[in-house]
Design an enzyme around this catalytic site. Sequence first.
Site, short mmCIF file in Angstrom:
data_model
loop_
_atom_site.label_atom_id
_atom_site.label_comp_id
_atom_site.label_asym_id
_atom_site.label_seq_id
_atom_site.Cartn_x
_atom_site.Cartn_y
_atom_site.Cartn_z
N GLU A 253 0.83 -1.20 0.00
CA GLU A 253 0.00 0.00 0.00
C GLU A 253 0.87 1.26 0.00
O GLU A 253 0.54 2.26 -0.65
CB GLU A 253 -0.93 0.01 1.22
CG GLU A 253 -2.01 -1.07 1.16
CD GLU A 253 -2.88 -0.95 -0.08
OE1 GLU A 253 -3.45 0.13 -0.30
OE2 GLU A 253 -2.97 -1.94 -0.82
N TRP A 256 2.03 1.59 -3.53
CA TRP A 256 0.99 2.18 -4.38
C TRP A 256 1.04 3.70 -4.29
O TRP A 256 0.90 4.42 -5.29
CB TRP A 256 -0.39 1.70 -3.94
CG TRP A 256 -0.92 0.51 -4.67
CD1 TRP A 256 -1.04 -0.76 -4.21
CD2 TRP A 256 -1.43 0.48 -6.01
NE1 TRP A 256 -1.59 -1.58 -5.17
CE2 TRP A 256 -1.83 -0.85 -6.29
CE3 TRP A 256 -1.59 1.44 -7.02
CZ2 TRP A 256 -2.38 -1.24 -7.52
CZ3 TRP A 256 -2.12 1.05 -8.25
CH2 TRP A 256 -2.52 -0.26 -8.48
N TRP A 285 -20.41 11.66 -20.34
CA TRP A 285 -20.88 11.65 -18.96
C TRP A 285 -22.24 12.32 -18.86
O TRP A 285 -22.52 13.30 -19.54
CB TRP A 285 -19.88 12.38 -18.05
CG TRP A 285 -18.50 11.82 -18.05
CD1 TRP A 285 -17.38 12.38 -18.58
CD2 TRP A 285 -18.07 10.57 -17.48
NE1 TRP A 285 -16.29 11.58 -18.39
CE2 TRP A 285 -16.69 10.46 -17.71
CE3 TRP A 285 -18.73 9.54 -16.79
CZ2 TRP A 285 -15.94 9.37 -17.28
CZ3 TRP A 285 -17.99 8.46 -16.36
CH2 TRP A 285 -16.62 8.37 -16.61
N ASN A 320 -10.88 2.34 2.90
CA ASN A 320 -10.29 2.18 1.56
C ASN A 320 -11.16 1.35 0.62
O ASN A 320 -11.33 1.69 -0.56
CB ASN A 320 -8.90 1.55 1.67
CG ASN A 320 -7.91 2.44 2.39
OD1 ASN A 320 -8.15 3.64 2.53
ND2 ASN A 320 -6.83 1.87 2.87
N TRP A 338 -15.85 11.34 -13.29
CA TRP A 338 -15.01 11.05 -12.14
C TRP A 338 -14.43 12.30 -11.51
O TRP A 338 -14.12 12.33 -10.31
CB TRP A 338 -13.89 10.08 -12.51
CG TRP A 338 -12.96 10.54 -13.61
CD1 TRP A 338 -13.08 10.27 -14.94
CD2 TRP A 338 -11.79 11.34 -13.47
NE1 TRP A 338 -12.05 10.86 -15.65
CE2 TRP A 338 -11.24 11.52 -14.76
CE3 TRP A 338 -11.14 11.93 -12.40
CZ2 TRP A 338 -10.08 12.26 -15.01
CZ3 TRP A 338 -9.98 12.68 -12.63
CH2 TRP A 338 -9.46 12.83 -13.91
N TRP A 361 -9.42 7.65 -8.22
CA TRP A 361 -10.61 7.96 -9.02
C TRP A 361 -10.47 7.50 -10.46
O TRP A 361 -11.42 6.96 -11.05
CB TRP A 361 -10.93 9.45 -8.95
CG TRP A 361 -11.79 9.73 -7.76
CD1 TRP A 361 -11.40 10.18 -6.53
CD2 TRP A 361 -13.20 9.50 -7.66
NE1 TRP A 361 -12.47 10.23 -5.68
CE2 TRP A 361 -13.59 9.83 -6.35
CE3 TRP A 361 -14.16 9.05 -8.56
CZ2 TRP A 361 -14.92 9.72 -5.91
CZ3 TRP A 361 -15.48 8.95 -8.13
CH2 TRP A 361 -15.84 9.27 -6.82
#
Length: 438
Positions: A253, A256, A285, A320, A338, A361
């Site tokens: 993590e 990341w 969208w 998370n 988004w 996102w």
Amino acid sequence: MNIFWFRRDLRIHDNAGFFHALNSNEQVLPIFIFDTSILNELEKEDARVNFIHDQLVNINEELTKKSKSLAVFHGEPKAIFEKLINENKISSVFTNHDYEPYALEREQLISDFLKKNGAALHTYKDQVILEKNEVLKDDGKPYTVFTPYSRKWKAALTPFHLKPYPAEKYFANFFKQPAAVIPSLNQIGFIKTAAFFPAKHLDEALTVKYKEQRDFPGIKGTSQLGVHLRFGTISIRKLATQCKDISETYLNELIWREFYHMILWHFPQVGKAKAFKPEYDKIEWRRDNGEFEKWCNGQTGYPIVDAGMRELNSTGYMHNRVRMIVASFLTKHLLLDWRLGEAYFAKKLLDFDLAANNGGWQWAAGSGCDAAPYFRVFNPYLQTQKFDAQFTYIKKWVPEFQEFTYPKPIVEHDMARKRCLEVYGRALKKDVTAGFQD
């Protein structure tokens, strides 16, 4: 005299730039600037400003015990440095790297100003362990897929990268100044909040069980150290050292986080509201403020989604796993851009970090690097069965979810999934007849 400029590194121990400043040949004045260009965009009850202010008070109290002090300013950074240059003979300004677009623009402005006035800006790596070009593919290009990046990251890691910077050895090198008076929250235009901030230490027992527990929002299975990493109140080197032999999942993590910072550095367009995969900007969208408001307020009729949004609105935090669920719901069930969700999270999250927030996102929308495929649509019901089967999390945040007063779903799942695949398929020129859901 030299200056150390605190930014997103609010600690005096194991701070790279702070160490180098104190180890220079000049006395050092440590400063922090409440940047009005940033503050003017925030609500007056922004808990993050409260958090920063608390940390500055803590730093100053620690320095005061050593007969030292911190100088805190409020205004435009260039104007602050003009004042400092006019009042003092400054040789160098030390600070730590920041990779966000505004920070880089501000840094360049200050660097140019200092250079014109016979001073220099020196910056150092501190908020990540490996940065920029330190983890590249064999052909010298940046990675865009996490797994090979993480393998290369771990192969590149040496004990040197985790070695702390012993700034305390050089505390005698502070510039002597009168005791600092830190402006109050009210003086900088903000109000004290009742926000709760987690302790800044890693719970070893939690870390041992992190892999098994991290996906279940109804239990305390995550460290919640994001806000401390965001503002640098904890050293990333210390955190990685603590977890690397306990939980590879937790270490992943942290990697990341570094992956997304690397992406922001090499592909700065993602920090300026551009899709990492340009073809995703062709998606049509929907525009429906009513549905967006219901999503924001936790009134979608999907309990796991609503629980996440209510947790966020109430605490400034969201689990998370639930972040992925609510992001997938906004982009694929409601087919809303988004960027709307990214901006809302940026406003509400205590641990908001541009690189990670944008990465998360765009992952959910499918437009990012190493993202969820366009045809992957999270099913909120299945996610609930897997990760909150006893409704522990949902009951806490949506106690009325089984009552008649609870709203009906604002969109029917199967229809929304079908619509998503059609709209994505049209934009991406994919023959989408079926996706998968989980």
